[in-house]
Scaffold this active site. Structure first.
Site, short mmCIF file in Angstrom:
data_model
loop_
_atom_site.label_atom_id
_atom_site.label_comp_id
_atom_site.label_asym_id
_atom_site.label_seq_id
_atom_site.Cartn_x
_atom_site.Cartn_y
_atom_site.Cartn_z
N HIS A 83 -5.87 -5.64 -2.68
CA HIS A 83 -6.68 -5.86 -1.47
C HIS A 83 -6.88 -7.35 -1.17
O HIS A 83 -7.59 -7.70 -0.24
CB HIS A 83 -8.04 -5.15 -1.60
N ASN A 85 -3.23 8.53 5.05
CA ASN A 85 -2.10 7.73 5.55
C ASN A 85 -2.57 6.71 6.57
O ASN A 85 -1.79 5.84 6.96
CB ASN A 85 -1.04 8.63 6.20
N ARG A 103 0.83 -1.21 0.00
CA ARG A 103 0.00 0.00 0.00
C ARG A 103 0.86 1.26 0.00
O ARG A 103 0.55 2.26 -0.64
CB ARG A 103 -0.91 -0.02 1.23
N ASP A 124 -9.96 -9.15 2.29
CA ASP A 124 -10.28 -10.37 1.55
C ASP A 124 -10.63 -11.44 2.59
O ASP A 124 -9.76 -12.17 3.06
CB ASP A 124 -9.07 -10.78 0.70
N HIS A 148 0.66 4.44 -2.59
CA HIS A 148 0.49 5.83 -2.17
C HIS A 148 1.66 6.69 -2.63
O HIS A 148 1.49 7.84 -3.02
CB HIS A 148 0.34 5.92 -0.65
N PRO A 153 -7.32 7.75 -4.77
CA PRO A 153 -8.74 7.42 -4.74
C PRO A 153 -9.21 7.27 -3.29
O PRO A 153 -8.43 6.85 -2.43
CB PRO A 153 -8.82 6.09 -5.49
N SER A 194 8.49 10.19 -1.70
CA SER A 194 8.00 11.35 -0.95
C SER A 194 7.16 10.88 0.25
O SER A 194 7.10 11.57 1.27
CB SER A 194 7.19 12.30 -1.83
N VAL A 204 1.17 10.03 -5.47
CA VAL A 204 1.34 11.40 -5.00
C VAL A 204 2.74 11.87 -5.40
O VAL A 204 3.73 11.39 -4.86
CB VAL A 204 1.14 11.50 -3.47
N GLY A 218 4.46 11.10 -7.93
CA GLY A 218 5.26 10.08 -8.60
C GLY A 218 6.02 9.19 -7.63
O GLY A 218 6.09 9.48 -6.42
C1 HEM Z 1 -9.71 2.75 -5.89
C2 HEM Z 1 -8.53 2.49 -5.40
C3 HEM Z 1 -8.25 2.23 -3.94
C4 HEM Z 1 -8.92 2.64 -2.82
C5 HEM Z 1 -10.17 3.52 -2.75
C6 HEM Z 1 -8.24 2.07 -1.69
C7 HEM Z 1 -8.59 2.29 -0.37
C8 HEM Z 1 -8.04 1.62 0.69
C9 HEM Z 1 -8.45 1.80 2.06
C10 HEM Z 1 -9.51 2.78 2.54
C11 HEM Z 1 -7.73 0.95 2.81
C12 HEM Z 1 -7.83 0.75 4.32
C13 HEM Z 1 -6.91 1.73 5.01
C14 HEM Z 1 -7.01 1.61 6.50
O1 HEM Z 1 -8.11 1.48 7.04
O2 HEM Z 1 -5.94 1.62 7.15
C15 HEM Z 1 -6.86 0.23 1.92
C16 HEM Z 1 -5.97 -0.74 2.33
C17 HEM Z 1 -5.05 -1.34 1.47
N1 HEM Z 1 -4.84 -1.03 0.14
FE1 HEM Z 1 -6.05 0.09 -1.01
N2 HEM Z 1 -7.18 1.33 -2.13
C18 HEM Z 1 -7.15 1.41 -3.49
C19 HEM Z 1 -6.21 0.85 -4.32
C20 HEM Z 1 -5.14 0.10 -3.89
C21 HEM Z 1 -4.03 -0.30 -4.73
C22 HEM Z 1 -3.87 0.08 -6.20
C23 HEM Z 1 -3.20 -1.04 -3.94
C24 HEM Z 1 -1.88 -1.70 -4.28
C25 HEM Z 1 -1.46 -2.00 -5.47
C26 HEM Z 1 -3.79 -1.09 -2.63
C27 HEM Z 1 -3.29 -1.80 -1.57
C28 HEM Z 1 -3.85 -1.82 -0.31
C29 HEM Z 1 -3.39 -2.71 0.73
C30 HEM Z 1 -2.33 -3.79 0.60
C31 HEM Z 1 -4.15 -2.40 1.86
C32 HEM Z 1 -4.04 -3.03 3.24
C33 HEM Z 1 -3.05 -2.23 4.06
C34 HEM Z 1 -2.72 -2.86 5.40
O3 HEM Z 1 -3.22 -3.92 5.74
O4 HEM Z 1 -1.87 -2.27 6.11
N3 HEM Z 1 -4.95 -0.38 -2.63
N4 HEM Z 1 -7.06 0.67 0.64
C1 LIG Z 2 2.24 8.06 10.78
C2 LIG Z 2 1.58 9.40 10.69
O1 LIG Z 2 2.22 10.38 10.42
N1 LIG Z 2 0.26 9.41 10.90
C3 LIG Z 2 -0.55 10.62 10.76
C4 LIG Z 2 -1.69 10.39 9.79
O2 LIG Z 2 -2.50 11.52 9.68
C5 LIG Z 2 -3.10 11.97 10.88
C6 LIG Z 2 -3.92 13.19 10.58
O3 LIG Z 2 -4.85 12.93 9.61
C7 LIG Z 2 -2.01 12.29 11.92
O4 LIG Z 2 -2.60 12.63 13.15
C8 LIG Z 2 -1.10 11.07 12.09
O5 LIG Z 2 -0.03 11.40 12.95
#
Ligand code: HEM
Ligand SMILES: CC(=O)N[C@H]1CO[C@H](CO)[C@@H](O)[C@@H]1O
Ligand SMILES: *[C@@H]1O[C@H](CO)[C@@H](O)[C@H](O)[C@H]1NC(C)=O
Ligand SMILES: *[C@@H]1O[C@H](CO)[C@@H](O)[C@H](O)[C@H]1NC(C)=O
Length: 325
Positions: A189, A92, A63, A241, A67, A159, A77, A71, A73
């Site tokens: 995901h 973040n 992830r 998943d 990100h 997104p 960053s 942002v 490129g």
């Molecule tokens: C429409 C596109 C996408 C949206 C709206 C989206 C949104 C999100 C959100 C909201 C989360 C949960 C964050 C949290 O609660 O901490 C998440 C987790 C994640 N996303 Fe996406 N994502 C998108 C595309 C992608 C892409 C392109 C990748 C990688 C190639 C990706 C990889 C992941 C992974 C691996 C997680 C799990 C992170 C973790 O377990 O620490 N996502 N995403």
């Molecule tokens: C790791 C980190 O910098 N987390 C920040 C994510 O963004 C929130 C604000 O939206 C900060 O409070 C966290 O410190």
């Protein structure tokens, strides 16, 4: 004579072509073969050892790479710390894995100081994370340079979990990624988790209706509600998943197809005929010729990794990943 001249001519053209593509900001395979041959091994060993202690780090690294690339490129960053950097912006939410990149960088700096960019370390680490969870590996072109700027405001390019499909498609198109790339990459995901905070609004009072999101499979709803009770702890994390949180496989697409997408953006992949067809094809269901998800994911990751690159003399090679030199 003529033929050797021709050969020379061809060689020169090839050389010129290489120089031009480099100048235009391309990466290539083997960029560090001479200058830092141990680079790949160090990254792999570092990711592997942190994965053994905490498998959740794989999803974090994947992830983080996404990100970073979206942002400003793929320029590391995302790794810069300080006030108003990308890391401090709301999306973040719980990014993890910073310490893995820092650890790899420390070792690489002692093996080959000042040579390898943090952006390339992150690109390699994301690939290694996919392989460790069971995905297919690919060769990662390298030669990215690290950016000098990080802006929290840049995260508007990312997104959001409630973006309609049209917005998801256009945010990817802005990065030269097509609709197939979108669906393949969101397949990331297949590993990792989301906080209740980003989807529990779907479970109880969706769009002020006092009803759940009708796109959630009625058999899945009580499962999600049990994990994220109304008014409960929104920091609780739930598999994206269901049933296969640590396996890089196609079951994410099977889940989405069956109304078991956790995020609203996941569920919306069914609302558009093009994205729906890719979901079906990646899940192995009828809907066009079969597409092997992990192969296509790898291809799209290489494309993602070429987003708005800094190469040549732009940017720098950071000494530590969390700060500019
Ligand atoms: C429409 C596109 C996408 C949206 C709206 C989206 C949104 C999100 C959100 C909201 C989360 C949960 C964050 C949290 O609660 O901490 C998440 C987790 C994640 N996303 Fe996406 N994502 C998108 C595309 C992608 C892409 C392109 C990748 C990688 C190639 C990706 C990889 C992941 C992974 C691996 C997680 C799990 C992170 C973790 O377990 O620490 N996502 N995403
Ligand atoms: C790791 C980190 O910098 N987390 C920040 C994510 O963004 C929130 C604000 O939206 C900060 O409070 C966290 O410190
Ligand atoms: C549901 O949401 C609407 C609109 O946001 C709000 O007015 C209403 O009070 C909410 N219902 C409950 C039970 O919280
Ligand atoms: C909420 O959940 C998080 C993550 O599981 C945990 O760290 C935190 O202590 C919990 N907060 C409360 C108030 O229970």
């Amino acid at each position: 004579m003529v033929s050797s001249f021709n050969k020379m001519h061809i060689l020169l053209c090839l050389l010129l072509a290489t120089l031009t593509t480099t100048a235009q900001g391309q990466t290539r395979i083997g960029f560090y073969d001479i200058t830092c041959p141990t680079f790949q091994t160090i990254v792999r060993a570092t990711v592997q050892s942190s994965f053994r202690t905490n498998p959740a780090v794989a999803a974090g690294l994947l992830r983080m790479f996404f990100h970073d690339c979206f942002v400003l490129g793929c320029d590391a960053s995302i790794l810069l710390s300080g006030p108003s950097t990308e890391r401090t912006a709301p999306p973040n939410l719980s990014l993890v894995g910073f310490e893995v990149i820092d650890a790899a960088k420390t070792q690489i700096e002692s093996a080959c100081p000042g040579v390898v960019s943090c952006a390339d370390i992150l690109a390699l680490a994301a690939r290694d994370a996919v392989v460790l969870t069971g995905g297919i590996g690919w060769q990662v072109p390298t030669g990215r340079r690290d950016g000098l700027v990080s802006q929290a405001s840049g995260t508007v390019d990312l997104p959001a979990f409630n973006d309609p499909i049209s917005v998801q498609i256009s945010k990817f198109a802005d990065k030269n990624l097509n609709t197939q790339d979108l669906v393949a990459l969101v397949g990331g995901h297949t590993i990792g988790t989301a906080a209740c905070a980003v989807f529990s609004y779907r479970l109880y009072n969706f769009s002020g209706t006092n009803q759940p999101d009708p796109d959630i499979n009625p058999a899945f709803l009580p499962q999600l509600r049990a994990l994220c009770p109304n008014g409960g702890n929104v920091s609780t994390r739930v598999a994206l998943d269901t049933g296969s949180v640590n396996r890089f496989d196609t079951s994410y697409f099977v889940n989405v197809r069956n109304g078991r997408g956790v995020l609203e953006s996941d569920a919306k992949l069914l609302s558009n005929p093009t994205t729906r067809t890719f979901v079906q094809r990646f899940s192995g269901a009828v809907g066009g010729p079969a597409l092997r998800f992990t192969n296509e994911f790898a291809r799209s990751m290489v494309k993602l990794g070429n987003t708005e690159l800094k190469t040549g003399s732009r940017g720098e090679i950071r000494r530590v990943c969390s700060a500019i030199n």
